[in-house]
Motif scaffolding. Sequence first.
Motif, PDB file in Angstrom:
ATOM      1  N   PHE A  81       0.824  -1.212   0.000  1.00  0.00           N
ATOM      2  CA  PHE A  81       0.000   0.000   0.000  1.00  0.00           C
ATOM      3  C   PHE A  81       0.858   1.263   0.000  1.00  0.00           C
ATOM      4  O   PHE A  81       0.504   2.263  -0.626  1.00  0.00           O
ATOM      5  CB  PHE A  81      -0.993  -0.001   1.157  1.00  0.00           C
ATOM      6  CG  PHE A  81      -2.188  -0.870   0.884  1.00  0.00           C
ATOM      7  CD1 PHE A  81      -3.068  -0.565  -0.149  1.00  0.00           C
ATOM      8  CD2 PHE A  81      -2.421  -2.000   1.638  1.00  0.00           C
ATOM      9  CE1 PHE A  81      -4.166  -1.367  -0.417  1.00  0.00           C
ATOM     10  CE2 PHE A  81      -3.516  -2.819   1.378  1.00  0.00           C
ATOM     11  CZ  PHE A  81      -4.389  -2.496   0.356  1.00  0.00           C
ATOM     12  N   SER A  82       1.975   1.232   0.682  1.00  0.00           N
ATOM     13  CA  SER A  82       2.867   2.394   0.703  1.00  0.00           C
ATOM     14  C   SER A  82       3.314   2.757  -0.707  1.00  0.00           C
ATOM     15  O   SER A  82       3.293   3.931  -1.105  1.00  0.00           O
ATOM     16  CB  SER A  82       4.084   2.096   1.580  1.00  0.00           C
ATOM     17  OG  SER A  82       5.025   3.129   1.484  1.00  0.00           O
ATOM     18  N   ILE A  83       3.696   1.763  -1.477  1.00  0.00           N
ATOM     19  CA  ILE A  83       4.131   2.008  -2.859  1.00  0.00           C
ATOM     20  C   ILE A  83       2.956   2.498  -3.702  1.00  0.00           C
ATOM     21  O   ILE A  83       3.085   3.458  -4.469  1.00  0.00           O
ATOM     22  CB  ILE A  83       4.761   0.734  -3.459  1.00  0.00           C
ATOM     23  CG1 ILE A  83       6.055   0.390  -2.712  1.00  0.00           C
ATOM     24  CG2 ILE A  83       5.026   0.921  -4.957  1.00  0.00           C
ATOM     25  CD1 ILE A  83       6.615  -0.984  -3.024  1.00  0.00           C
ATOM     26  N   ARG A  84       1.807   1.877  -3.554  1.00  0.00           N
ATOM     27  CA  ARG A  84       0.624   2.291  -4.320  1.00  0.00           C
ATOM     28  C   ARG A  84       0.210   3.729  -3.985  1.00  0.00           C
ATOM     29  O   ARG A  84      -0.102   4.522  -4.873  1.00  0.00           O
ATOM     30  CB  ARG A  84      -0.527   1.314  -4.073  1.00  0.00           C
ATOM     31  CG  ARG A  84      -0.320  -0.026  -4.774  1.00  0.00           C
ATOM     32  CD  ARG A  84      -1.231  -1.098  -4.184  1.00  0.00           C
ATOM     33  NE  ARG A  84      -1.166  -2.358  -4.899  1.00  0.00           N
ATOM     34  CZ  ARG A  84      -0.212  -3.269  -4.739  1.00  0.00           C
ATOM     35  NH1 ARG A  84       0.788  -3.061  -3.892  1.00  0.00           N
ATOM     36  NH2 ARG A  84      -0.238  -4.390  -5.430  1.00  0.00           N
ATOM     37  N   PHE A  85       0.231   4.076  -2.700  1.00  0.00           N
ATOM     38  CA  PHE A  85      -0.112   5.449  -2.308  1.00  0.00           C
ATOM     39  C   PHE A  85       0.906   6.440  -2.855  1.00  0.00           C
ATOM     40  O   PHE A  85       0.539   7.527  -3.313  1.00  0.00           O
ATOM     41  CB  PHE A  85      -0.206   5.577  -0.785  1.00  0.00           C
ATOM     42  CG  PHE A  85      -1.369   4.853  -0.163  1.00  0.00           C
ATOM     43  CD1 PHE A  85      -2.581   4.694  -0.831  1.00  0.00           C
ATOM     44  CD2 PHE A  85      -1.261   4.324   1.114  1.00  0.00           C
ATOM     45  CE1 PHE A  85      -3.654   4.033  -0.253  1.00  0.00           C
ATOM     46  CE2 PHE A  85      -2.333   3.660   1.711  1.00  0.00           C
ATOM     47  CZ  PHE A  85      -3.523   3.514   1.028  1.00  0.00           C
ATOM     48  N   ALA A  86       2.193   6.084  -2.804  1.00  0.00           N
ATOM     49  CA  ALA A  86       3.240   6.978  -3.310  1.00  0.00           C
ATOM     50  C   ALA A  86       3.085   7.177  -4.819  1.00  0.00           C
ATOM     51  O   ALA A  86       3.280   8.289  -5.325  1.00  0.00           O
ATOM     52  CB  ALA A  86       4.624   6.427  -2.978  1.00  0.00           C
ATOM     53  N   LEU A  87       2.737   6.114  -5.551  1.00  0.00           N
ATOM     54  CA  LEU A  87       2.478   6.255  -6.990  1.00  0.00           C
ATOM     55  C   LEU A  87       1.311   7.206  -7.231  1.00  0.00           C
ATOM     56  O   LEU A  87       1.387   8.105  -8.071  1.00  0.00           O
ATOM     57  CB  LEU A  87       2.176   4.886  -7.620  1.00  0.00           C
ATOM     58  CG  LEU A  87       3.345   3.927  -7.764  1.00  0.00           C
ATOM     59  CD1 LEU A  87       2.854   2.512  -8.064  1.00  0.00           C
ATOM     60  CD2 LEU A  87       4.302   4.384  -8.848  1.00  0.00           C
ATOM     61  N   ALA A  88       0.230   7.026  -6.490  1.00  0.00           N
ATOM     62  CA  ALA A  88      -0.948   7.881  -6.649  1.00  0.00           C
ATOM     63  C   ALA A  88      -0.629   9.334  -6.293  1.00  0.00           C
ATOM     64  O   ALA A  88      -1.097  10.256  -6.962  1.00  0.00           O
ATOM     65  CB  ALA A  88      -2.095   7.360  -5.775  1.00  0.00           C
ATOM     66  N   ASP A  89       0.185   9.537  -5.272  1.00  0.00           N
ATOM     67  CA  ASP A  89       0.533  10.897  -4.839  1.00  0.00           C
ATOM     68  C   ASP A  89       1.242  11.698  -5.926  1.00  0.00           C
ATOM     69  O   ASP A  89       1.111  12.918  -5.966  1.00  0.00           O
ATOM     70  CB  ASP A  89       1.409  10.871  -3.583  1.00  0.00           C
ATOM     71  CG  ASP A  89       0.619  10.541  -2.318  1.00  0.00           C
ATOM     72  OD1 ASP A  89      -0.631  10.564  -2.368  1.00  0.00           O
ATOM     73  OD2 ASP A  89       1.267  10.246  -1.296  1.00  0.00           O
ATOM     74  N   VAL A  90       1.995  11.018  -6.793  1.00  0.00           N
ATOM     75  CA  VAL A  90       2.695  11.734  -7.873  1.00  0.00           C
ATOM     76  C   VAL A  90       1.979  11.585  -9.212  1.00  0.00           C
ATOM     77  O   VAL A  90       2.500  11.949 -10.258  1.00  0.00           O
ATOM     78  CB  VAL A  90       4.180  11.304  -7.992  1.00  0.00           C
ATOM     79  CG1 VAL A  90       4.952  11.669  -6.742  1.00  0.00           C
ATOM     80  CG2 VAL A  90       4.318   9.822  -8.310  1.00  0.00           C
ATOM     81  N   GLY A  91       0.773  11.026  -9.183  1.00  0.00           N
ATOM     82  CA  GLY A  91      -0.044  10.939 -10.389  1.00  0.00           C
ATOM     83  C   GLY A  91       0.326   9.822 -11.342  1.00  0.00           C
ATOM     84  O   GLY A  91      -0.036   9.867 -12.519  1.00  0.00           O
ATOM     85  N   LEU A  92       1.020   8.803 -10.847  1.00  0.00           N
ATOM     86  CA  LEU A  92       1.375   7.665 -11.701  1.00  0.00           C
ATOM     87  C   LEU A  92       0.336   6.567 -11.554  1.00  0.00           C
ATOM     88  O   LEU A  92       0.036   6.123 -10.444  1.00  0.00           O
ATOM     89  CB  LEU A  92       2.762   7.125 -11.338  1.00  0.00           C
ATOM     90  CG  LEU A  92       3.941   8.033 -11.653  1.00  0.00           C
ATOM     91  CD1 LEU A  92       5.235   7.443 -11.103  1.00  0.00           C
ATOM     92  CD2 LEU A  92       4.058   8.253 -13.156  1.00  0.00           C
ATOM     93  N   LYS A  93      -0.217   6.145 -12.667  1.00  0.00           N
ATOM     94  CA  LYS A  93      -1.182   5.048 -12.678  1.00  0.00           C
ATOM     95  C   LYS A  93      -0.411   3.736 -12.788  1.00  0.00           C
ATOM     96  O   LYS A  93       0.698   3.696 -13.299  1.00  0.00           O
ATOM     97  CB  LYS A  93      -2.140   5.202 -13.841  1.00  0.00           C
ATOM     98  CG  LYS A  93      -2.993   6.462 -13.747  1.00  0.00           C
ATOM     99  CD  LYS A  93      -4.034   6.481 -14.839  1.00  0.00           C
ATOM    100  CE  LYS A  93      -4.825   7.747 -14.881  1.00  0.00           C
ATOM    101  NZ  LYS A  93      -5.472   8.147 -13.682  1.00  0.00           N
ATOM    102  N   PHE A  94      -1.032   2.669 -12.324  1.00  0.00           N
ATOM    103  CA  PHE A  94      -0.379   1.368 -12.380  1.00  0.00           C
ATOM    104  C   PHE A  94      -1.399   0.288 -12.672  1.00  0.00           C
ATOM    105  O   PHE A  94      -2.601   0.481 -12.488  1.00  0.00           O
ATOM    106  CB  PHE A  94       0.373   1.071 -11.078  1.00  0.00           C
ATOM    107  CG  PHE A  94      -0.491   1.123  -9.855  1.00  0.00           C
ATOM    108  CD1 PHE A  94      -1.172   0.008  -9.407  1.00  0.00           C
ATOM    109  CD2 PHE A  94      -0.625   2.308  -9.144  1.00  0.00           C
ATOM    110  CE1 PHE A  94      -1.973   0.055  -8.283  1.00  0.00           C
ATOM    111  CE2 PHE A  94      -1.423   2.375  -8.006  1.00  0.00           C
ATOM    112  CZ  PHE A  94      -2.101   1.246  -7.577  1.00  0.00           C
ATOM    113  N   ILE A  95      -0.890  -0.837 -13.118  1.00  0.00           N
ATOM    114  CA  ILE A  95      -1.705  -1.994 -13.457  1.00  0.00           C
ATOM    115  C   ILE A  95      -1.359  -3.100 -12.466  1.00  0.00           C
ATOM    116  O   ILE A  95      -0.182  -3.431 -12.286  1.00  0.00           O
ATOM    117  CB  ILE A  95      -1.407  -2.460 -14.903  1.00  0.00           C
ATOM    118  CG1 ILE A  95      -1.708  -1.328 -15.890  1.00  0.00           C
ATOM    119  CG2 ILE A  95      -2.184  -3.724 -15.233  1.00  0.00           C
ATOM    120  CD1 ILE A  95      -1.042  -1.498 -17.237  1.00  0.00           C
TER     121      ILE A  95
END
Length: 177
Positions: A81-95
């Motif tokens: 979740f930490s990585i997913r939240f950090a991705l979302a915080d900088v506007g990076l989408k992921f699959i």
Amino acid sequence: MRFVGIDPSTKTGLVILDEQGNVWDKKEIHLKNGIYSSSEELHEYGIDIVQSIPSNSVICIEGFSYGSKGKGVSTQYGVGFSIRFALADVGLKFIEVTPSQVKKFATGKGNTPKDGMVLPIYRNWGFEDNSDNIRDAFVLAEIARHIRGGAVGHKYQQEVVQAILEPSKPKKKSKAV
């Protein structure tokens, strides 16, 4: 354009490929205190990992292993979740890619043990690394590359990409009369 694979763990694998599938960067990032890390450490860990990712990336991250047991499971969820939240915080989408999809894309079988992936990864892409976290991240980066339009060589790889792009819808329950 870059293609990123992330295998979240206390030793997170991160692989970044260019458009031709060449390794642009690869590393295993260690959570300092492992399963005994504080929430602040987990938060910083996610930020540190995401700072390595170019903004023009297609990102695949391995989904959670819901069948895992043991005292480190809560930390694994925290890392994920930490990585997913950090991705979302900088506007990076992921699959999200399930662990069985990673295995199937590499080997043709979704239940292959970690050590059974070494040779198929080498045969398919000529890639080798001693870390199973980096190997998984490499496969995730290849999945990202193929989702974006790279040629998929094997039928089982096509099936994985299709399943990711067109997830099955839950069946509706019929109402009792």
